[in-house]
Design an enzyme around this catalytic site. Structure first.
Site, PDB file in Angstrom:
ATOM      1  CB  CYS A  98      35.515  18.347  21.350  1.00  0.00           C
ATOM      2  SG  CYS A  98      36.223  17.336  22.374  1.00  0.00           S
ATOM      3  CG  HIS A 140      30.737  16.238  23.190  1.00  0.00           C
ATOM      4  ND1 HIS A 140      31.086  16.500  21.871  1.00  0.00           N
ATOM      5  CD2 HIS A 140      31.836  16.288  24.145  1.00  0.00           C
ATOM      6  CE1 HIS A 140      32.368  16.874  21.885  1.00  0.00           C
ATOM      7  NE2 HIS A 140      32.884  16.690  23.258  1.00  0.00           N
ATOM      8  CG  HIS A 144      35.342  13.350  26.027  1.00  0.00           C
ATOM      9  ND1 HIS A 144      36.287  13.271  25.224  1.00  0.00           N
ATOM     10  CD2 HIS A 144      34.605  14.511  25.730  1.00  0.00           C
ATOM     11  CE1 HIS A 144      36.239  14.518  24.466  1.00  0.00           C
ATOM     12  NE2 HIS A 144      35.274  14.891  24.704  1.00  0.00           N
TER      13      HIS A 144
HETATM   14 CO    CO Z   1      34.655  16.696  23.725  1.00  0.00          CO
END
Ligand code: CO
Length: 178
Positions: A98, A140, A144
């Site tokens: 990330c 993913h 966020h």
């Molecule tokens: Co990320």
């Protein structure tokens, strides 16, 4: 007339990354500039995906390019106000990184498929099913927008393995604020 935007990455543990992001309401030139600047930062940072909170923006925008290749702009994907309406398929483990956690990688378990409702950059609504790597990237980045981070999905073993690197990020964050 319009000035190009330039963003910087927001790193863990910035509280910006913990907010539930706010929906986009204006599908205008400002949104196009924002998306262009996000894609640019994603490529210069060698990422395959980026969500608006990672550039300090409280907006439900995510961009990705499964090829991770700025020479293949036709592979750029933009999801505005996405909603994951279903997740299915077998769960599998895959190593994720990330951009908000430089140098940290962990095996994360996720369902193989997901179906998303979203808007394109012009405000047209669409639904799409994702599988494989693309499904993983979408899940993913979607995390966020909900304030969920890599560290939340790590196994206790991966947390232990990355303990020093995580502590260093926390220290770095504190030092930039003092
Ligand atoms: Co990320």
């Amino acid at each position: 007339m319009s000035e190009a935007l330039e963003f910087a990455l927001t790193l863990y543990p910035s509280p910006i990354l913990r907010r539930t992001a706010t929906p986009v309401t204006d599908f205008d030139a400002g949104l196009e500039r924002t998306v262009a600047a996000m894609l640019e930062l994603m490529f210069t940072s060698k990422g395959v995906g980026l969500a608006a909170p990672q550039v300090g923006l409280d907006r439900r925008i995510l961009v990705y390019n499964p090829e991770g290749d700025p020479e293949q702009p036709e592979a750029n994907r933009i999801l505005i106000n996405p909603v994951i309406v279903s997740r299915d398929g077998d769960k599998s483990l895959y190593e994720e990184g990330c951009l908000s956690f430089p140098g940290i990688y962990a095996e994360i378990e996720r369902p193989d498929r997901c179906t998303v409702e979203a808007y394109d950059i012009k405000g047209n609504r669409f639904e799409q099913e994702f599988s494989g790597f693309e499904s993983r990237v979408v899940q993913h980045e979607y995390d966020h927008l909900e304030g969920i981070l890599l560290v939340d999905r790590m196994s206790p073993a991966d947390k232990l393995k990355n303990r020093a690197a995580l502590a260093e990020l926390v220290e770095r964050y504190k030092s930039t604020r003092s």
